[in-house]
Write an enzyme that holds these catalytic residues in place. Sequence first.
Site, PDB file in Angstrom:
ATOM      1  N   ASP A  33       0.859  -1.188   0.000  1.00  0.00           N
ATOM      2  CA  ASP A  33       0.000   0.000   0.000  1.00  0.00           C
ATOM      3  C   ASP A  33       0.902   1.247   0.000  1.00  0.00           C
ATOM      4  OD1 ASP A  33      -1.630   2.144   0.571  1.00  0.00           O
ATOM      5  OD2 ASP A  33      -2.672   1.173   2.252  1.00  0.00           O
ATOM      6  N   GLU A  60      29.965   6.782   5.631  1.00  0.00           N
ATOM      7  CA  GLU A  60      29.945   5.349   5.900  1.00  0.00           C
ATOM      8  C   GLU A  60      29.790   4.586   4.584  1.00  0.00           C
ATOM      9  OE1 GLU A  60      26.229   4.144   8.053  1.00  0.00           O
ATOM     10  OE2 GLU A  60      25.944   6.311   8.201  1.00  0.00           O
ATOM     11  N   CYS A  86      25.997   7.346  11.019  1.00  0.00           N
ATOM     12  CA  CYS A  86      25.415   8.646  10.673  1.00  0.00           C
ATOM     13  C   CYS A  86      25.859   9.759  11.619  1.00  0.00           C
ATOM     14  CB  CYS A  86      23.895   8.555  10.664  1.00  0.00           C
ATOM     15  SG  CYS A  86      23.305   7.242   9.602  1.00  0.00           S
ATOM     16  N   THR A 118      13.833   3.190   2.696  1.00  0.00           N
ATOM     17  CA  THR A 118      14.578   4.197   3.475  1.00  0.00           C
ATOM     18  C   THR A 118      15.979   4.420   2.893  1.00  0.00           C
ATOM     19  OG1 THR A 118      15.364   2.572   5.110  1.00  0.00           O
ATOM     20  CG2 THR A 118      13.281   3.662   5.584  1.00  0.00           C
ATOM     21  N   HIS A 159      18.377  13.668  13.161  1.00  0.00           N
ATOM     22  CA  HIS A 159      18.838  12.735  12.128  1.00  0.00           C
ATOM     23  C   HIS A 159      17.583  12.047  11.581  1.00  0.00           C
ATOM     24  CE1 HIS A 159      20.623   9.524   9.965  1.00  0.00           C
ATOM     25  NE2 HIS A 159      20.184   8.596  10.800  1.00  0.00           N
ATOM     26  N   ASN A 176      17.226   8.874   3.060  1.00  0.00           N
ATOM     27  CA  ASN A 176      18.287   8.902   4.058  1.00  0.00           C
ATOM     28  C   ASN A 176      19.615   9.212   3.374  1.00  0.00           C
ATOM     29  OD1 ASN A 176      19.779   8.646   6.374  1.00  0.00           O
ATOM     30  ND2 ASN A 176      19.286   6.490   6.741  1.00  0.00           N
ATOM     31  N   SER A 209      24.254   4.676  14.231  1.00  0.00           N
ATOM     32  CA  SER A 209      24.069   3.302  14.714  1.00  0.00           C
ATOM     33  C   SER A 209      25.386   2.730  15.206  1.00  0.00           C
ATOM     34  CB  SER A 209      23.508   2.432  13.589  1.00  0.00           C
ATOM     35  OG  SER A 209      22.186   2.804  13.333  1.00  0.00           O
TER      36      SER A 209
HETATM   37  N1  CAA Z   1      -0.847   3.137   5.732  1.00  0.00           N
HETATM   38  C1  CAA Z   1      -0.241   3.946   6.632  1.00  0.00           C
HETATM   39  N2  CAA Z   1       0.762   3.494   7.450  1.00  0.00           N
HETATM   40  C2  CAA Z   1       1.167   2.230   7.319  1.00  0.00           C
HETATM   41  C3  CAA Z   1       0.564   1.346   6.398  1.00  0.00           C
HETATM   42  C4  CAA Z   1      -0.492   1.843   5.571  1.00  0.00           C
HETATM   43  N3  CAA Z   1      -1.092   1.074   4.668  1.00  0.00           N
HETATM   44  N4  CAA Z   1       1.178   0.148   6.513  1.00  0.00           N
HETATM   45  C5  CAA Z   1       2.124   0.265   7.485  1.00  0.00           C
HETATM   46  N5  CAA Z   1       2.107   1.518   7.968  1.00  0.00           N
HETATM   47  C6  CAA Z   1       2.965   2.087   9.002  1.00  0.00           C
HETATM   48  C7  CAA Z   1       3.208   1.176  10.177  1.00  0.00           C
HETATM   49  O1  CAA Z   1       2.149   1.208  11.100  1.00  0.00           O
HETATM   50  C8  CAA Z   1       4.505   1.745  10.709  1.00  0.00           C
HETATM   51  O2  CAA Z   1       4.229   2.907  11.445  1.00  0.00           O
HETATM   52  P1  CAA Z   1       4.746   3.064  12.965  1.00  0.00           P
HETATM   53  O3  CAA Z   1       6.220   2.847  12.912  1.00  0.00           O
HETATM   54  O4  CAA Z   1       4.368   4.455  13.337  1.00  0.00           O
HETATM   55  O5  CAA Z   1       4.065   2.000  13.745  1.00  0.00           O
HETATM   56  C9  CAA Z   1       5.242   2.199   9.471  1.00  0.00           C
HETATM   57  O6  CAA Z   1       4.258   2.288   8.442  1.00  0.00           O
HETATM   58  C10 CAA Z   1       6.315   1.246   9.011  1.00  0.00           C
HETATM   59  O7  CAA Z   1       5.740  -0.027   8.925  1.00  0.00           O
HETATM   60  P2  CAA Z   1       6.549  -1.305   9.416  1.00  0.00           P
HETATM   61  O8  CAA Z   1       7.129  -1.048  10.769  1.00  0.00           O
HETATM   62  O9  CAA Z   1       5.721  -2.513   9.246  1.00  0.00           O
HETATM   63  O10 CAA Z   1       7.718  -1.275   8.316  1.00  0.00           O
HETATM   64  P3  CAA Z   1       8.837  -2.314   8.043  1.00  0.00           P
HETATM   65  O11 CAA Z   1       8.970  -3.295   9.158  1.00  0.00           O
HETATM   66  O12 CAA Z   1       8.642  -2.854   6.693  1.00  0.00           O
HETATM   67  O13 CAA Z   1      10.186  -1.413   8.024  1.00  0.00           O
HETATM   68  C11 CAA Z   1      11.831   0.059   8.881  1.00  0.00           C
HETATM   69  C12 CAA Z   1      10.344  -0.124   8.561  1.00  0.00           C
HETATM   70  C13 CAA Z   1      12.195  -0.806  10.102  1.00  0.00           C
HETATM   71  C14 CAA Z   1      12.104   1.513   9.200  1.00  0.00           C
HETATM   72  C15 CAA Z   1      12.686  -0.408   7.661  1.00  0.00           C
HETATM   73  O14 CAA Z   1      12.407   0.400   6.549  1.00  0.00           O
HETATM   74  C16 CAA Z   1      14.183  -0.403   7.917  1.00  0.00           C
HETATM   75  O15 CAA Z   1      14.738  -1.388   8.427  1.00  0.00           O
HETATM   76  N6  CAA Z   1      14.878   0.710   7.559  1.00  0.00           N
HETATM   77  C17 CAA Z   1      16.339   0.827   7.764  1.00  0.00           C
HETATM   78  C18 CAA Z   1      16.715   1.035   9.223  1.00  0.00           C
HETATM   79  C19 CAA Z   1      16.380   2.404   9.750  1.00  0.00           C
HETATM   80  O16 CAA Z   1      16.174   3.347   9.010  1.00  0.00           O
HETATM   81  N7  CAA Z   1      16.361   2.515  11.086  1.00  0.00           N
HETATM   82  C20 CAA Z   1      16.129   3.806  11.720  1.00  0.00           C
HETATM   83  C21 CAA Z   1      16.877   3.913  13.026  1.00  0.00           C
HETATM   84  S1  CAA Z   1      18.626   3.565  12.785  1.00  0.00           S
HETATM   85  C22 CAA Z   1      19.272   5.053  12.236  1.00  0.00           C
HETATM   86  O17 CAA Z   1      18.688   6.080  12.366  1.00  0.00           O
HETATM   87  C23 CAA Z   1      20.609   5.020  11.548  1.00  0.00           C
HETATM   88  C24 CAA Z   1      20.398   5.035  10.077  1.00  0.00           C
HETATM   89  O18 CAA Z   1      20.380   6.091   9.457  1.00  0.00           O
HETATM   90  C25 CAA Z   1      20.190   3.770   9.402  1.00  0.00           C
END
Ligand code: CAA
Length: 389
Positions: free
Chosen positions: A29, A79, A111, A152, A233, A275, A308
């Site tokens: 979605d 990085e 980062c 991301t 960040h 990002n 991280s």
């Molecule tokens: N409509 C609206 N919202 C929806 C939706 C829909 N149809 N379906 C899902 N969502 C929402 C979820 O509810 C969730 O929101 P909340 O977090 O507010 O609960 C959001 O969308 C994301 O959904 P999921 O958690 O299910 O997503 P995911 O598990 O597929 O992955 C992620 C999300 C973990 C960020 C992933 O993209 C990822 O691993 N990214 C890389 C790691 C990262 O960016 N980490 C951030 C912290 S680390 C850091 O900051 C260092 C760095 O730069 C990497």
Amino acid sequence: MKIGIDKISFYTPAFYVDMTELALVREIDPNKFTIGIGQDKMAFAPITQDAVTMGANAALDILTEEDRQSIELVILATESGIDQSKAGSIYIHRLLGIQPFARSIEIKEACYGATAGINLAKDYIAKHPNSKVLVIGSDIARYGLDTPGEATQGAGAVAMLLSANPRCIALEDDQVFLTEDIMDFWRPVYSEYAYVQGKYSTEQYLHFFETIWAEYQRKFNQPLESFTALCFHLPYTKMGKKALDLIIESAPVADQERLLENYRLSTLYSRNIGNIYTGSLYLSLISLLDHQSQLKAGNKIGFFSYGSGAVGEFFSGHLQEGFKEHIVTSQHQNLLANRTKLSIADYETRFKQELPKDGSTFEIDATSDPASIMLTGITEHMRQYIRKD
Ligand code: CAA
């Protein structure tokens, strides 16, 4: 003596992917990407752009000849560096024509690197008030096709010129930092892609923010309402909002509204770029400066840096008299307006392109990338960079 950011600008490559189109191809979605994660477009770096070229492109148009003669330290935080030994800042030093009696180094801590660079720069300028320091955060964020992290990804760089009596923002000496040895996100030397424990990484980001904010309050006692804005960040734009939500209820309603609106404005560039790792926090500052016309000299801005692994830091700065004359908003808006959208098929093909790793010669057409500074090939394991002007 005031020390801080005299000039600041960003660069992002000339290509992007539309997140709604990506979601549809991945049978997700689109609201998950655009609302749940908070990303509309994702910058894509062609094979001609790397941490060196993006960093040099970010700095190119903000440096005057006087700056080039005054810079004594060039720091590249990345990085996604291109060499295990040589600092990418040495190429940048040459490509930008900086005077030779300078130090050029590369810093790594995920980062957080550019924030470490800013701290080094402040210390150097405190001892050498006539010098300037160029700090660049430059990265390509890659998790792989059809992975949870794919939405991301992003690419870009932020360049900051630090000096005494800065014209943009003076940085305070109120840093609070924290280190914990955790495995939330990392990239072993043998891997092209980052490994990440997605949910855990978001929890750790929030844990670091809460812990550091509490310590900042204990040490400096600066209520949230004293800040005009907080910049975060932004691995994706929803992440900083989750952090802000943890503390915002303590502020009066009018302050909450101001902080939320300024947060939104600080995320507009990231929402359309993705990002950029080391530069991300500073891209949010640029976005705030470029979009919030009501900012005034003296306004206090808080910064939360997170790398991280993990290291986090909170610090603050004050906008300086006349800062608006030194921000290059139209340059940033032109850069974004002139990007080319890639179809998802084209993005996937380009994503799989690799530079040779066996020493063979590889040449790239210099007209394939509109950037001023680009990679034109590899000869005997040596990257060939050009500056077109
Ligand atoms: N409509 C609206 N919202 C929806 C939706 C829909 N149809 N379906 C899902 N969502 C929402 C979820 O509810 C969730 O929101 P909340 O977090 O507010 O609960 C959001 O969308 C994301 O959904 P999921 O958690 O299910 O997503 P995911 O598990 O597929 O992955 C992620 C999300 C973990 C960020 C992933 O993209 C990822 O691993 N990214 C890389 C790691 C990262 O960016 N980490 C951030 C912290 S680390 C850091 O900051 C260092 C760095 O730069 C990497």
